[in-house]
Design an enzyme around this catalytic site. Sequence first.
Site, PDB file in Angstrom:
ATOM      1  N   SER A 126      37.612  15.280  71.366  1.00 56.10           N
ATOM      2  CA  SER A 126      36.984  14.525  72.492  1.00 56.10           C
ATOM      3  C   SER A 126      36.935  13.017  71.901  1.00 56.10           C
ATOM      4  O   SER A 126      36.768  12.848  70.957  1.00 56.10           O
ATOM      5  CB  SER A 126      35.640  14.947  72.733  1.00 56.10           C
ATOM      6  N   TYR A 150      27.336  18.656  68.926  1.00 56.73           N
ATOM      7  CA  TYR A 150      28.480  19.171  69.517  1.00 56.73           C
ATOM      8  C   TYR A 150      29.395  18.034  69.142  1.00 56.73           C
ATOM      9  O   TYR A 150      30.711  18.468  68.480  1.00 56.73           O
ATOM     10  CB  TYR A 150      28.190  18.828  71.018  1.00 56.73           C
ATOM     11  N   LYS A 154      33.319  18.787  66.679  1.00 62.65           N
ATOM     12  CA  LYS A 154      34.750  18.043  66.796  1.00 62.65           C
ATOM     13  C   LYS A 154      35.098  17.486  65.752  1.00 62.65           C
ATOM     14  O   LYS A 154      36.350  17.647  65.350  1.00 62.65           O
ATOM     15  CB  LYS A 154      34.767  17.208  68.124  1.00 62.65           C
TER      16      LYS A 154
HETATM   17  P1  NAD Z   1      34.634  25.328  79.947  1.00 70.82           P
HETATM   18  O1  NAD Z   1      33.035  25.616  79.174  1.00 70.82           O
HETATM   19  O2  NAD Z   1      34.663  25.150  81.437  1.00 70.82           O
HETATM   20  O3  NAD Z   1      35.581  26.219  79.155  1.00 70.82           O
HETATM   21  C1  NAD Z   1      35.397  26.765  78.009  1.00 70.82           C
HETATM   22  C2  NAD Z   1      35.668  28.227  78.056  1.00 70.82           C
HETATM   23  O4  NAD Z   1      35.523  28.879  76.820  1.00 70.82           O
HETATM   24  C3  NAD Z   1      34.883  28.975  79.020  1.00 70.82           C
HETATM   25  O5  NAD Z   1      35.511  29.775  79.790  1.00 70.82           O
HETATM   26  C4  NAD Z   1      34.004  29.948  78.196  1.00 70.82           C
HETATM   27  O6  NAD Z   1      33.723  31.216  78.588  1.00 70.82           O
HETATM   28  C5  NAD Z   1      34.898  30.184  76.999  1.00 70.82           C
HETATM   29  N1  NAD Z   1      34.223  30.328  75.563  1.00 70.82           N
HETATM   30  C6  NAD Z   1      33.231  29.669  75.027  1.00 70.82           C
HETATM   31  N2  NAD Z   1      32.953  30.135  73.834  1.00 70.82           N
HETATM   32  C7  NAD Z   1      34.053  31.195  73.264  1.00 70.82           C
HETATM   33  C8  NAD Z   1      34.145  32.145  72.227  1.00 70.82           C
HETATM   34  N3  NAD Z   1      33.104  31.908  71.439  1.00 70.82           N
HETATM   35  N4  NAD Z   1      35.029  32.665  72.706  1.00 70.82           N
HETATM   36  C9  NAD Z   1      35.963  32.869  73.676  1.00 70.82           C
HETATM   37  N5  NAD Z   1      35.776  32.271  74.866  1.00 70.82           N
HETATM   38  C10 NAD Z   1      34.722  31.178  74.598  1.00 70.82           C
HETATM   39  O7  NAD Z   1      34.787  23.770  79.147  1.00 70.82           O
HETATM   40  P2  NAD Z   1      35.674  22.930  79.403  1.00 70.82           P
HETATM   41  O8  NAD Z   1      35.257  21.680  79.923  1.00 70.82           O
HETATM   42  O9  NAD Z   1      37.220  23.460  79.844  1.00 70.82           O
HETATM   43  O10 NAD Z   1      36.312  22.543  77.806  1.00 70.82           O
HETATM   44  C11 NAD Z   1      37.396  22.762  76.974  1.00 70.82           C
HETATM   45  C12 NAD Z   1      37.160  22.311  75.881  1.00 70.82           C
HETATM   46  O11 NAD Z   1      37.719  20.854  76.116  1.00 70.82           O
HETATM   47  C13 NAD Z   1      36.120  22.479  75.110  1.00 70.82           C
HETATM   48  O12 NAD Z   1      36.343  22.843  73.549  1.00 70.82           O
HETATM   49  C14 NAD Z   1      35.583  21.310  75.371  1.00 70.82           C
HETATM   50  O13 NAD Z   1      34.707  20.991  74.107  1.00 70.82           O
HETATM   51  C15 NAD Z   1      36.262  20.428  75.094  1.00 70.82           C
HETATM   52  N6  NAD Z   1      36.209  18.930  75.946  1.00 70.82           N
HETATM   53  C16 NAD Z   1      35.923  18.951  77.057  1.00 70.82           C
HETATM   54  C17 NAD Z   1      35.453  17.870  77.755  1.00 70.82           C
HETATM   55  C18 NAD Z   1      34.949  17.799  79.112  1.00 70.82           C
HETATM   56  O14 NAD Z   1      34.357  16.866  79.682  1.00 70.82           O
HETATM   57  N7  NAD Z   1      34.920  18.761  79.992  1.00 70.82           N
HETATM   58  C19 NAD Z   1      35.646  16.533  76.957  1.00 70.82           C
HETATM   59  C20 NAD Z   1      35.918  16.592  75.808  1.00 70.82           C
HETATM   60  C21 NAD Z   1      36.408  17.835  75.134  1.00 70.82           C
END
Ligand code: NAD
Length: 334
Positions: A126, A150, A154
């Site tokens: 991120s 958080y 990362k």
């Molecule tokens: P999201 O919560 O929609 O998707 C994450 C998925 O992982 C969910 O379906 C959840 O059920 C699953 N999950 C969580 N913990 C788990 C575990 N221990 N075992 C198995 N499944 C698990 O989030 P997102 O927005 O799709 O983000 C995906 C990744 O991208 C994350 O790592 C997040 O930190 C990173 N990210 C997101 C953003 C954002 O703004 N959305 C920005 C930067 C980085």
Amino acid sequence: MQPTILVTGGTGYIGSHTTVALQQAGYRVVILDNLSNSTPAVLDAIAQITGVKPEFTQGDVRDRATLDMLFDAYKIAAVLHFAGLKAVGESTEKPLAYYDNNVHGSVQLLSAMQRAGLKSFVFSSSATVYGDPQKLPLTEDHPRSATNPYGHTKLVVEDILENLYRSEAGWRIARLRYFNPVGAHTSGLIGEAPQGVPNNLMPYVAQVATGRRPKVQVFGSDYNTADGTGVRDYIHVMDLALGHVKALQSCLQSEQDLLTVNLGTGVGYSVLDMIRAFEQASGKTIPYDLVARRPGDIAACWADTQLASQKLDWRAQKGIQEMCDDAWRWETRS
Ligand code: NAD
Ligand code: UDP
């Protein structure tokens, strides 16, 4: 034979859109998700878009037995690791849950990959790892820091990946630093579905546009930006998804590599810009109040996109109007 890709967190917001892009690029996808922040209905929606329902295992990335079972059952070519927790505020209240899911989960996954002799890995990092920007646009060599648990997870996983890469030949790792993913698939069949009150700006704005919430609170109007509100690099989630396909291809083609790239558009928009774009997309007036800054927020942040363009031959294509149009289609789905 299509290469098989394990997508952890594949029923979540970014993972589901990336699964669509992977399937459309000819990959076979196996999803591992514990459904803590998503539902299995996403699998049918993906099938409606692509004609193929991804294979799915409900399980946790921290569960080594499930991981070993998956690596034994499928001939996996690479892992895209999205699974984790992502709410900054919640991470300060429940730091252990964040280190457990995000750090311990990644270690378990990488250990299982090591046992299975699999070394291609794409990680969801991120732009939060840049902390408060010292200069803009943010280049990948900008110093890193974290102001909340958080962000720290990362940083730690980025470091673990670097240590692993240096410890053993053959690892092909991409650390992708996302800016602000927004929007939804143009079909309106998949999108972001936050539980409870959205933390992020765009899902909140969308819920105000539908009348589900009365007003947007604009956090801070005294920043040193053109209109005083915070500026971010919003990127359409399908552009982000295509960036993953490029990163995966780059990993699969190299002998060994540790790639660290920004996935952003290179353009910053303010909170008020985004509210106006959403008004245009929805045809609704979006009431807002200018309120105090949110603690921990930075004034402005946008990506330098040159490295992604050079290394991945990838550039974001979609602008904010498309992001808002698609988010609105998803928000008003029947
Ligand atoms: P999201 O919560 O929609 O998707 C994450 C998925 O992982 C969910 O379906 C959840 O059920 C699953 N999950 C969580 N913990 C788990 C575990 N221990 N075992 C198995 N499944 C698990 O989030 P997102 O927005 O799709 O983000 C995906 C990744 O991208 C994350 O790592 C997040 O930190 C990173 N990210 C997101 C953003 C954002 O703004 N959305 C920005 C930067 C980085
Ligand atoms: N923001 C806002 N009201 C909200 C949520 C967010 O004004 O209800 C602002 C926030 O201060 C930042 C921008 O919108 O300037 C993007 O915030 P978001 O939480 O979506 O992403 P961040 O960049 O903080 O990860």
